[in-house]
Design a protein around this motif. Structure first.
Motif, PDB file in Angstrom:
ATOM      1  N   ALA A   1       0.915  -1.186   0.003  1.00  0.00           N
ATOM      2  CA  ALA A   1      -0.002   0.121  -0.077  1.00  0.00           C
ATOM      3  C   ALA A   1       0.847   1.170   0.047  1.00  0.00           C
ATOM      4  N   ASP A   2       1.713   1.632  -0.878  1.00  0.00           N
ATOM      5  CA  ASP A   2       2.336   2.846  -1.208  1.00  0.00           C
ATOM      6  C   ASP A   2       1.288   3.796  -1.808  1.00  0.00           C
ATOM      7  N   LEU A   3       2.163   4.901  -2.064  1.00  0.00           N
ATOM      8  CA  LEU A   3       1.319   6.071  -2.737  1.00  0.00           C
ATOM      9  C   LEU A   3       0.657   5.567  -3.889  1.00  0.00           C
ATOM     10  N   LEU A   4       1.339   4.871  -4.762  1.00  0.00           N
ATOM     11  CA  LEU A   4       0.698   4.699  -6.070  1.00  0.00           C
ATOM     12  C   LEU A   4      -0.316   3.641  -6.022  1.00  0.00           C
ATOM     13  N   PHE A   5      -0.269   2.505  -5.112  1.00  0.00           N
ATOM     14  CA  PHE A   5      -1.240   1.786  -4.809  1.00  0.00           C
ATOM     15  C   PHE A   5      -2.658   2.428  -4.189  1.00  0.00           C
ATOM     16  N   ALA A   6      -2.270   3.258  -3.438  1.00  0.00           N
ATOM     17  CA  ALA A   6      -3.400   4.284  -2.883  1.00  0.00           C
ATOM     18  C   ALA A   6      -4.043   4.742  -3.960  1.00  0.00           C
ATOM     19  N   ALA A   7      -3.292   5.330  -4.765  1.00  0.00           N
ATOM     20  CA  ALA A   7      -3.948   6.126  -6.120  1.00  0.00           C
ATOM     21  C   ALA A   7      -4.754   5.061  -6.700  1.00  0.00           C
ATOM     22  N   ASN A   8      -4.434   3.900  -7.050  1.00  0.00           N
ATOM     23  CA  ASN A   8      -5.303   2.928  -7.759  1.00  0.00           C
ATOM     24  C   ASN A   8      -6.484   2.383  -6.794  1.00  0.00           C
ATOM     25  N   GLU A   9      -6.456   2.544  -5.386  1.00  0.00           N
ATOM     26  CA  GLU A   9      -7.550   2.004  -4.507  1.00  0.00           C
ATOM     27  C   GLU A   9      -8.555   3.451  -4.657  1.00  0.00           C
ATOM     28  N   VAL A  10      -7.865   4.639  -4.568  1.00  0.00           N
ATOM     29  CA  VAL A  10      -8.966   5.716  -4.478  1.00  0.00           C
ATOM     30  C   VAL A  10      -9.741   5.924  -5.758  1.00  0.00           C
TER      31      VAL A  10
ATOM     32  N   ALA B   1       0.182   3.888 -24.038  1.00  0.00           N
ATOM     33  CA  ALA B   1       0.289   4.375 -22.907  1.00  0.00           C
ATOM     34  C   ALA B   1       1.725   4.202 -22.232  1.00  0.00           C
ATOM     35  N   ALA B   2       2.305   2.849 -22.416  1.00  0.00           N
ATOM     36  CA  ALA B   2       3.479   2.606 -21.862  1.00  0.00           C
ATOM     37  C   ALA B   2       4.603   3.446 -22.909  1.00  0.00           C
ATOM     38  N   SER B   3       4.256   3.492 -24.188  1.00  0.00           N
ATOM     39  CA  SER B   3       5.309   4.202 -25.053  1.00  0.00           C
ATOM     40  C   SER B   3       5.388   5.592 -24.641  1.00  0.00           C
ATOM     41  N   LEU B   4       4.224   6.277 -24.367  1.00  0.00           N
ATOM     42  CA  LEU B   4       4.089   7.624 -24.006  1.00  0.00           C
ATOM     43  C   LEU B   4       4.893   7.988 -22.782  1.00  0.00           C
ATOM     44  N   GLY B   5       4.675   7.134 -21.630  1.00  0.00           N
ATOM     45  CA  GLY B   5       5.461   7.340 -20.586  1.00  0.00           C
ATOM     46  C   GLY B   5       6.813   7.260 -20.636  1.00  0.00           C
TER      47      GLY B   5
ATOM     48  N   TRP C   1      -0.791   6.920 -15.507  1.00  0.00           N
ATOM     49  CA  TRP C   1      -1.628   8.512 -15.710  1.00  0.00           C
ATOM     50  C   TRP C   1      -1.953   8.395 -17.109  1.00  0.00           C
ATOM     51  N   PHE C   2      -1.202   8.014 -18.162  1.00  0.00           N
ATOM     52  CA  PHE C   2      -1.524   7.932 -19.486  1.00  0.00           C
ATOM     53  C   PHE C   2      -2.668   6.819 -19.889  1.00  0.00           C
ATOM     54  N   TYR C   3      -2.612   5.453 -18.997  1.00  0.00           N
ATOM     55  CA  TYR C   3      -3.643   4.837 -19.247  1.00  0.00           C
ATOM     56  C   TYR C   3      -4.681   5.136 -18.579  1.00  0.00           C
ATOM     57  N   PHE C   4      -4.900   5.185 -17.303  1.00  0.00           N
ATOM     58  CA  PHE C   4      -6.203   5.482 -16.636  1.00  0.00           C
ATOM     59  C   PHE C   4      -6.707   6.868 -16.714  1.00  0.00           C
TER      60      PHE C   4
ATOM     61  N   THR D   1     -13.669   6.131  -6.193  1.00  0.00           N
ATOM     62  CA  THR D   1     -14.289   7.336  -6.360  1.00  0.00           C
ATOM     63  C   THR D   1     -14.687   7.564  -7.812  1.00  0.00           C
ATOM     64  N   PHE D   2     -14.244   6.645  -8.788  1.00  0.00           N
ATOM     65  CA  PHE D   2     -14.538   6.721 -10.341  1.00  0.00           C
ATOM     66  C   PHE D   2     -13.951   8.080 -10.831  1.00  0.00           C
ATOM     67  N   ARG D   3     -12.835   8.389 -10.153  1.00  0.00           N
ATOM     68  CA  ARG D   3     -12.311   9.614 -10.486  1.00  0.00           C
ATOM     69  C   ARG D   3     -10.622   9.463 -10.898  1.00  0.00           C
ATOM     70  N   PRO D   4     -10.523   8.457 -11.813  1.00  0.00           N
ATOM     71  CA  PRO D   4      -9.011   8.293 -12.101  1.00  0.00           C
ATOM     72  C   PRO D   4      -8.110   9.569 -12.646  1.00  0.00           C
ATOM     73  N   LEU D   5      -8.853  10.294 -13.309  1.00  0.00           N
ATOM     74  CA  LEU D   5      -7.983  11.362 -13.690  1.00  0.00           C
ATOM     75  C   LEU D   5      -7.627  12.327 -12.566  1.00  0.00           C
ATOM     76  N   GLU D   6      -8.583  12.714 -11.843  1.00  0.00           N
ATOM     77  CA  GLU D   6      -8.176  13.836 -10.741  1.00  0.00           C
ATOM     78  C   GLU D   6      -7.224  12.918  -9.664  1.00  0.00           C
ATOM     79  N   THR D   7      -7.425  11.609  -9.499  1.00  0.00           N
ATOM     80  CA  THR D   7      -6.690  10.964  -8.500  1.00  0.00           C
ATOM     81  C   THR D   7      -5.216  10.767  -8.968  1.00  0.00           C
ATOM     82  N   TYR D   8      -5.101  10.056 -10.300  1.00  0.00           N
ATOM     83  CA  TYR D   8      -3.597  10.091 -10.828  1.00  0.00           C
ATOM     84  C   TYR D   8      -3.214  11.532 -10.953  1.00  0.00           C
ATOM     85  N   THR D   9      -3.820  12.628 -11.228  1.00  0.00           N
ATOM     86  CA  THR D   9      -3.256  13.787 -11.559  1.00  0.00           C
ATOM     87  C   THR D   9      -2.493  14.453 -10.030  1.00  0.00           C
ATOM     88  N   VAL D  10      -3.449  14.076  -8.989  1.00  0.00           N
ATOM     89  CA  VAL D  10      -2.877  14.595  -7.648  1.00  0.00           C
ATOM     90  C   VAL D  10      -1.884  13.746  -7.284  1.00  0.00           C
TER      91      VAL D  10
END
Lengths: 226, 219
Positions: free
Chosen positions: A172-181, B91-95, B73-76, A185-194
Motif C-alpha cells: 500500500a504505497d502512494l501509487l497503490f493508494a492512487a489505484n484504490e482511491v 500508454a506505456a510508450s508515451l510514459g 496516468w496515460f492509461y487510466f 471514487t470513479f475519478r481516475p483523472l483527478e486521483t492520478y493527477t493529484v
C-alpha cells in the motif's frame, strides 16, 4: 466535450493518500539504509586484491545493475519464498530487492569515490604506521564520502522513484493508494493527477536540495564523482 | 525442491512473443525518446523565453516523477479527456518516451554546452548560420562526448520496458507471469525471464563501459 473536473472525492480520501506516502517513505528509508551499508561492503569486496572476494561482489553488482528492477522484485516476491520456504510480505520483498538493487549502484559510487583519492594519502597513512583498514576508515573514506555526496543524493532520488514498483505486488504505497482511491471514487483523472503532483513535489524538493549541496561542494573547491 | 526448466522450454513460443513485444516497445521508445529529447534539449538551449521555459518545465516534471506513475496516468487518466481509448502499448510508450526525452534532453544540453565557444566563432567566421553551425560543427563533436550517456539511456529504456506489464502490455515479464500462473513454476519462469534480460543487456552494458573508457582516454 467538456469534462467536469472535481477534486473533492479525492480530497475526501486524503488520509489514504497520506498513509500511502508514509509507506513510500518507509520503503525508501529502509532500502536506503541497507543499500548504503551493503553498497559499502560490496565496494570494498570488489576492490579487494583477493579474487574469491572481488569476483562474487562484481557478479552481484553486474547482475543487479543489468536486470530490470521489476523482474528482480517479481523474482524475490514469487520465486524466492518457494525456494527457501519462507513467507515473504510485499514489504519484505520490496525492501530486499531495492536494498540489493540500490546497493549495487551505491557500490559503484563508493568505488569511484575511493579510487578518486590520490595514492599519496594511502602512502602517508602507511608511513605513520596505519594498517590497511585503519587508513581506509580514518583517511580515505572520510575524504571519499564527501566527494560522493551528490552522486549519493541522486541515487537516493532514483531509489524513491523505483519504489513505485512495489505497488505491482500490492504493497500500500502512494501509487497503490492512487489505484484504490480511483476505483472507489470513479475519478481516475483527478486521483492520478493529484498523486503525480505529490510525487513531483516531494522528488522536486529533494532534487533541489541535492542541487544546492552540489553547488556548495563545488564552491568549496571539492571535486565530485559520479 | 527440484528445478525443472522443461515447463519453461515448453512455452518457448510465449517467451518469443514476449521478446518481440519487449523489442518493439524498446525500439519505439528509443527512437521517440532520443529524438524528442534532442528537440527539448535544443529548446532548453534557446534564448527565446517562449521556447526555453516550456522546455524546462517539461524536463523538470518528467525527471521528477516516477515513470510508472506517468504510464498509469496515460492509461487510466488521459483517456477520460480524449474521445478514444488508449492501448497499453501507446500508454506505456508515451510514459517511457517522454521520460527518456526529459533525461536525454539534459544529456544533449550538457554535450552541446561542453563544446568550446571557439568552435561557434569559427563556424560563424566561415559564414554559417546558427542551424548550419549546429548541424555541421557542434553536434558531430558533441555526439561523440554524449555517446556513453546516451548508451546508458538506451539501457535504462530497455529496463523500463518491463513497466509496460503493469498495464498488461505483452512483453517478456508479462509472458513470464502468464507462464508462472499456468504452470505453477514461478521459480523457473521468473529466473528464465531474468536470464533473458541479462543476456540482452549484458553486451549493451559492456559496450557502454567500453565507450566510457575510450572517451576518458581520448580527452
Amino acid at each position: 466535450m467538456a469534462y467536469q473536473w472535481d477534486f473533492s472525492p479525492v480530497l475526501a480520501n486524503a488520509p489514504l493518500l497520506v498513509e500511502g506516502l508514509v509507506n513510500t517513505l518507509r520503503v525508501t528509508g529502509t532500502a536506503l539504509v541497507f543499500g548504503v551499508a551493503l553498497g559499502l561492503v560490496l565496494a570494498l569486496l570488489r576492490l579487494s586484491p583477493r579474487r574469491y572476494l572481488s569476483w562474487p561482489a562484481g557478479f552481484v553488482i553486474e547482475v543487479f545493475r543489468t536486470t530490470p528492477p521489476l523482474v528482480q522484485l517479481f523474482w524475490f516476491f514469487f520465486a524466492l519464498p518457494i525456494l527457501v520456504g519462507i513467507e515473504m510480505t510485499p514489504f519484505m520483498a520490496g525492501a530486499v530487492t531495492f536494498s540489493i538493487q540500490s546497493a549495487s549502484f551505491f557500490a559503484e559510487v563508493f568505488r569511484a569515490g575511493i579510487q578518486s583519492i590520490e595514492r599519496g594519502q594511502w602512502d602517508g597513512a602507511r608511513a605513520i604506521g596505519m594498517r590497511h583498514d585503519q587508513a581506509l576508515r580514518r583517511i580515505i573514506l572520510p575524504q571519499a564520502v564527501k566527494r560522493m555526496i551528490p552522486a549519493f543524493m541522486e541515487r537516493a532520488i532514483e531509489l524513491m522513484k523505483t519504489t513505485t514498483l512495489i505497488a505491482t505486488i500490492s504493497y500500500a504505497d502512494l501509487l497503490f493508494a492512487a489505484n484504490e482511491v480511483s476505483q472507489k471514487t470513479f475519478r481516475p483523472l483527478e486521483t492520478y493527477t493529484v498523486v503525480a503532483l505529490i510525487y513531483f513535489v516531494v522528488i522536486f524538493l529533494a532534487s533541489q536540495v541535492a542541487r544546492l549541496v552540489e553547488l556548495r561542494l563545488a564552491r568549496s573547491g571539492e571535486s565530485t564523482v559520479h | 525442491m527440484r528445478w525443472d526448466f522443461a515447463s519453461v522450454f515448453d512455452n518457448t513460443d510465449a517467451l518469443l512473443v514476449g521478446a518481440a513485444g519487449t523489442l518493439r516497445i524498446f525500439a519505439i521508445c528509443l527512437v521517440l525518446g532520443l529524438s524528442l529529447g534532442l528537440l527539448v534539449g535544443l529548446g532548453r538551449y534557446s534564448r527565446n523565453r517562449w521556447i526555453h521555459i516550456p522546455a524546462t518545465i517539461f524536463v523538470e516534471f518528467f525527471r521528477n516523477t516516477p515513470v510508472l506513475v506517468q504510464i498509469l496516468w496515460f492509461y487510466f487518466a488521459l483517456p477520460i479527456l480524449l474521445p478514444f481509448q488508449i492501448s497499453p502499448l501507446v500508454a506505456a510508450s508515451l510514459g517511457i518516451s517522454l521520460n527518456s526525452a526529459a533525461f536525454s534532453a539534459e544529456i544533449y544540453r550538457g554535450g552541446i554546452q561542453s563544446i568550446e565557444t571557439g568552435q561557434w566563432d569559427g563556424a560563424r567566421a566561415l559564414g554559417m548560420r546558427w542551424g548550419q553551425a549546429m548541424r555541421r560543427i557542434i553536434l558531430p563533436q558533441a555526439l561523440k562526448r554524449m555517446l556513453p550517456a546516451l548508451t546508458n539511456r538506451a539501457i535504462e529504456i530497455f529496463k523500463m520496458s518491463t513497466l509496460a506489464s503493469a498495464v498488461a502490455y505483452v512483453e517478456l515479464l508479462q509472458q513470464g507471469k502468464l507462464i508462472a500462473s499456468l504452470n505453477y513454476n514461478p521459480i523457473e519462469a521468473y529466473t528464465a525471464v531474468a536470464v533473458i534480460f541479462f543476456v540482452f543487456l549484458w553486451p549493451l552494458v559492456q559496450f557502454s563501459y567500453f565507450l566510457e573508457r575510450r572517451l576518458k582516454r581520448d580527452e
